[in-house]
Design an enzyme around this catalytic site. Sequence first.
Site, PDB file in Angstrom:
ATOM      1  N   GLU A   1       0.840  -1.207   0.000  1.00 55.05           N
ATOM      2  CA  GLU A   1       0.000   0.000   0.000  1.00 55.05           C
ATOM      3  C   GLU A   1       0.872   1.254   0.000  1.00 55.05           C
ATOM      4  O   GLU A   1       1.726   1.418   0.875  1.00 55.05           O
ATOM      5  CB  GLU A   1      -0.923  -0.015   1.221  1.00 55.05           C
ATOM      6  CG  GLU A   1      -1.990  -1.090   1.097  1.00 55.05           C
ATOM      7  CD  GLU A   1      -2.549  -1.544   2.439  1.00 55.05           C
ATOM      8  OE1 GLU A   1      -2.477  -0.795   3.423  1.00 55.05           O
ATOM      9  OE2 GLU A   1      -3.050  -2.681   2.493  1.00 55.05           O
TER      10      GLU A   1
ATOM     11  N   GLU B   1      -4.661  -6.597   2.417  1.00 52.68           N
ATOM     12  CA  GLU B   1      -3.495  -7.318   2.936  1.00 52.68           C
ATOM     13  C   GLU B   1      -3.546  -8.800   2.605  1.00 52.68           C
ATOM     14  O   GLU B   1      -2.520  -9.424   2.317  1.00 52.68           O
ATOM     15  CB  GLU B   1      -3.381  -7.143   4.451  1.00 52.68           C
ATOM     16  CG  GLU B   1      -2.860  -5.784   4.908  1.00 52.68           C
ATOM     17  CD  GLU B   1      -3.899  -4.676   4.860  1.00 52.68           C
ATOM     18  OE1 GLU B   1      -5.096  -4.981   4.653  1.00 52.68           O
ATOM     19  OE2 GLU B   1      -3.537  -3.509   5.038  1.00 52.68           O
TER      20      GLU B   1
ATOM     21  N   PHE C   1       2.189  -1.388   8.717  1.00 53.59           N
ATOM     22  CA  PHE C   1       2.472  -1.487  10.148  1.00 53.59           C
ATOM     23  C   PHE C   1       2.347  -2.965  10.514  1.00 53.59           C
ATOM     24  O   PHE C   1       1.431  -3.634  10.051  1.00 53.59           O
ATOM     25  CB  PHE C   1       1.467  -0.682  10.983  1.00 53.59           C
ATOM     26  CG  PHE C   1       1.646   0.808  10.913  1.00 53.59           C
ATOM     27  CD1 PHE C   1       1.250   1.515   9.793  1.00 53.59           C
ATOM     28  CD2 PHE C   1       2.203   1.507  11.976  1.00 53.59           C
ATOM     29  CE1 PHE C   1       1.415   2.888   9.719  1.00 53.59           C
ATOM     30  CE2 PHE C   1       2.371   2.880  11.916  1.00 53.59           C
ATOM     31  CZ  PHE C   1       1.969   3.576  10.786  1.00 53.59           C
TER      32      PHE C   1
ATOM     33  N   ASP D   1       1.212  -4.305  12.980  1.00 59.40           N
ATOM     34  CA  ASP D   1      -0.103  -4.558  13.574  1.00 59.40           C
ATOM     35  C   ASP D   1      -1.098  -5.110  12.541  1.00 59.40           C
ATOM     36  O   ASP D   1      -2.018  -5.831  12.891  1.00 59.40           O
ATOM     37  CB  ASP D   1      -0.673  -3.257  14.150  1.00 59.40           C
ATOM     38  CG  ASP D   1       0.358  -2.490  14.949  1.00 59.40           C
ATOM     39  OD1 ASP D   1       0.220  -2.407  16.162  1.00 59.40           O
ATOM     40  OD2 ASP D   1       1.335  -1.972  14.351  1.00 59.40           O
TER      41      ASP D   1
ATOM     42  N   HIS E   1      -1.115   0.559  16.227  1.00 58.72           N
ATOM     43  CA  HIS E   1      -0.048   0.951  15.292  1.00 58.72           C
ATOM     44  C   HIS E   1       1.324   0.962  15.971  1.00 58.72           C
ATOM     45  O   HIS E   1       2.222   1.664  15.519  1.00 58.72           O
ATOM     46  CB  HIS E   1      -0.292   2.359  14.739  1.00 58.72           C
ATOM     47  CG  HIS E   1      -1.354   2.456  13.687  1.00 58.72           C
ATOM     48  ND1 HIS E   1      -2.689   2.358  13.957  1.00 58.72           N
ATOM     49  CD2 HIS E   1      -1.280   2.672  12.343  1.00 58.72           C
ATOM     50  CE1 HIS E   1      -3.389   2.510  12.838  1.00 58.72           C
ATOM     51  NE2 HIS E   1      -2.551   2.704  11.844  1.00 58.72           N
TER      52      HIS E   1
HETATM   53  C1  LIG Z   1      -5.797  -3.097   7.665  1.00 65.13           C
HETATM   54  C2  LIG Z   1      -5.147  -1.781   7.455  1.00 65.13           C
HETATM   55  N1  LIG Z   1      -4.406  -1.593   6.342  1.00 65.13           N
HETATM   56  C3  LIG Z   1      -3.812  -0.399   6.112  1.00 65.13           C
HETATM   57  C4  LIG Z   1      -3.946   0.629   6.998  1.00 65.13           C
HETATM   58  C5  LIG Z   1      -3.253   1.959   6.742  1.00 65.13           C
HETATM   59  N2  LIG Z   1      -4.236   2.950   6.329  1.00 65.13           N
HETATM   60  C6  LIG Z   1      -4.825   3.769   7.208  1.00 65.13           C
HETATM   61  S1  LIG Z   1      -5.965   4.732   6.519  1.00 65.13           S
HETATM   62  C7  LIG Z   1      -5.695   4.099   5.001  1.00 65.13           C
HETATM   63  C8  LIG Z   1      -6.485   4.587   3.835  1.00 65.13           C
HETATM   64  C9  LIG Z   1      -7.944   4.383   4.021  1.00 65.13           C
HETATM   65  O1  LIG Z   1      -8.628   4.819   2.894  1.00 65.13           O
HETATM   66  P1  LIG Z   1     -10.203   4.857   2.886  1.00 65.13           P
HETATM   67  O2  LIG Z   1     -10.747   3.580   3.412  1.00 65.13           O
HETATM   68  O3  LIG Z   1     -10.632   5.254   1.518  1.00 65.13           O
HETATM   69  O4  LIG Z   1     -10.576   5.976   3.945  1.00 65.13           O
HETATM   70  P2  LIG Z   1     -10.192   7.528   3.925  1.00 65.13           P
HETATM   71  O5  LIG Z   1      -8.833   7.652   4.537  1.00 65.13           O
HETATM   72  O6  LIG Z   1     -10.209   7.968   2.519  1.00 65.13           O
HETATM   73  O7  LIG Z   1     -11.217   8.188   4.771  1.00 65.13           O
HETATM   74  C10 LIG Z   1      -4.707   3.126   5.051  1.00 65.13           C
HETATM   75  C11 LIG Z   1      -4.196   2.366   3.892  1.00 65.13           C
HETATM   76  C12 LIG Z   1      -4.691   0.387   8.169  1.00 65.13           C
HETATM   77  N3  LIG Z   1      -4.828   1.324   9.113  1.00 65.13           N
HETATM   78  N4  LIG Z   1      -5.293  -0.800   8.349  1.00 65.13           N
END
Ligand SMILES: Cc1ncc(C[n+]2csc(CCOP(=O)(O)OP(=O)(O)O)c2C)c(N)n1
Lengths: 320, 323
Positions: free
Chosen positions: B29, B60, B83, B85, B129
């Site tokens: 990602e 993932e 992360f 986690d 995290h």
């Molecule tokens: C399982 C997981 N994978 C990756 C992340 C890292 N991460 C946090 S927010 C995010 C993007 C989320 O995008 P979206 O669902 O479109 O929500 P938005 O931020 O646009 O509100 C990512 C990849 C995470 N927190 N949890």
Amino acid sequence: MVLSKEQMLDMYRKMQLIREFEETVAKLFSQGQIPGFVHLYVGEEAVAVGVCSNLNDKDYIASTHRGHGHGIARGASVNKMMAEIFGKMDGYCKGKGGSMHIADVELGFLGANGIVGAGLPLAAGAAFANKYLNNNGVAVCFFGDGASNRATFHEALNLASIWKLPVIFVCENNMYGISMCQKRHQNIADVADRAVAYGIPGVSVDGNDLMAVYEATAEAVKRARAGDGPTLIECKTYRYRGHFEGDACVYRCEEEVNEWKKKCPIQRFAARLTEMNIASREELEAIHREVKEQIEQAVEFARQSPYPDVSELTTDVYCD
Amino acid sequence: MLEMTYSQAINAALREEMRRDSRVFILGEDVGVFGGCFGVTAGLYEEFGPERVLDTPISETAIIGSAVGAAAAGLRPVPEIMFMDFMTVCMDEFFNQAAKMRYMFGGKARVPLTLRTVCGAGLGAAAQHSQSLEAWFVHMPGVKVVMPSTPADAKGLLAASIRDDNPVIFIEHKMLYGISGPVPEGEYTIPLGKADIKREGRDVTVVATSAMVHRALAAAETLAGEGIEVEVVDPRTLVPFDKETLLRSVEKTGRLVIVHEAVKTGGIGGEIAAIVAEEGFDFLDAPIKRVAAPFTPVPFSPPLEAAYIPDENKIIQAIREIV
Ligand SMILES: Cc1ncc(C[n+]2csc(CCOP(=O)(O)OP(=O)(O)O)c2C)c(N)n1
């Protein structure tokens, strides 16, 4: 849809409260007063408020890493939210959770969440509990376009469909998952189309139009309370700020941001209120002033609150 | 020697391995256009293009599952899980598929994938995290576990991991990305399973991992002023684990303190203590001590987080108790 003047002004106030809260957090974060990561909701206010204005005290919401707006729309105290973001003892989670984990189960707020897509099955479970307890409550899960690619999305929607759970899945499609534009992360334009795969209704609405969100949710809540099962609602919107505070936003251009700022959900609703003679400019400005004061007080409350004592480190791990 | 940050060293290893072997590719990602959540993959998308540096959806399960399939089919994927986690959401792919494939297939498969991920507290990132989950992976036969503490180790160990034919989890620490140190010029590898003595001493052995190596070194420096000579051993890889270096050190010093950031219960410190209890009991002149986090999730609030992470004082105190 007949709403009273009070209801409409309350929705306006909540949107302003979210905007002011978030802009204040942005400022405090840039001054180094707030630890950790902060993801702000500026620009998406109509979704949280349009959805939560349909809920009552038996209902639940599950939120995301971008959860401040959802909390405020659900009726959370801005004082306790701000104190939590500061890591203080009077915060919703005694400072143990921070911005990404603000929660208050008693308020029907199952928490912001650090794990993308984690809220979807939680909301299905809360909906199951409501159905089991026969209390006519519903559950709502907010999630992003990015989260709609996670396994949890598929599994939660399928389960909710076969069990006819009173749950509403609200996709906040702000077009990005961190740096990934929707066009790069899925080959569909409307996340709502995925509802077909689960045999449930899917609707796509303008997420910057408060009334459109409100009405779509009202319909879904009615279905859910009547025992007809889940709905997937997609709200097309945009986050004005970076993914997190400090994000240089290399993946999108300034023009795109400015185009969306012209479609501000708050200004749009304000124009509607004045055009329909529901409120005057002065009344709206007065509300805005009150909101500003409320947020100033929240910051003061957070500043005054003490940090948790180190003895708190190992409490709350298990129930007594 | 060049001076490089931990982050730049990892970036350099990725770049060199991708130049050297066209089967190596990166997926995860925000690893491409964005250059990685912590900036570690910066510039690789520009050099190698979207066919070899793949920005994935938030999936993932698909990232790790497809990496396992690609590895079994002849490529050398380097997936990133933003992360550590988030490993919780793709454990089947790593534990039941990647780790066991060779064994279950009677030795007829290779799964050369190197999963890069990030552990550790210290950024106020709270309980979802900030975890250090290395003990989970140590408990899984079939997986190698690497935890570098310095830029030079990070570079050489990552190159070795990518060249290894087994699934490797390469655990970086978010608080180390900014530290800099000397790194040898040109390509080199550090064998997996070889510990490094980060400081020589005769009075007590301190085994520390990842970010804790630096805290142990600081404690050793302080105690040197009082005439206590601390030997700091950095295992660098937890699987395979270099027992010989550990036992030789304990034989020399007669005392052992183990330091890690993960919670003490069920942590790698228990395993290290057991190795010495089983195979080096006669060397010991004092009880073994463990310094680790309390049995609690990682708190958000700054004073609580600071109290959570083992610090120099706790290490010094543990050493004093047995010296
Ligand atoms: C399982 C997981 N994978 C990756 C992340 C890292 N991460 C946090 S927010 C995010 C993007 C989320 O995008 P979206 O669902 O479109 O929500 P938005 O931020 O646009 O509100 C990512 C990849 C995470 N927190 N949890």
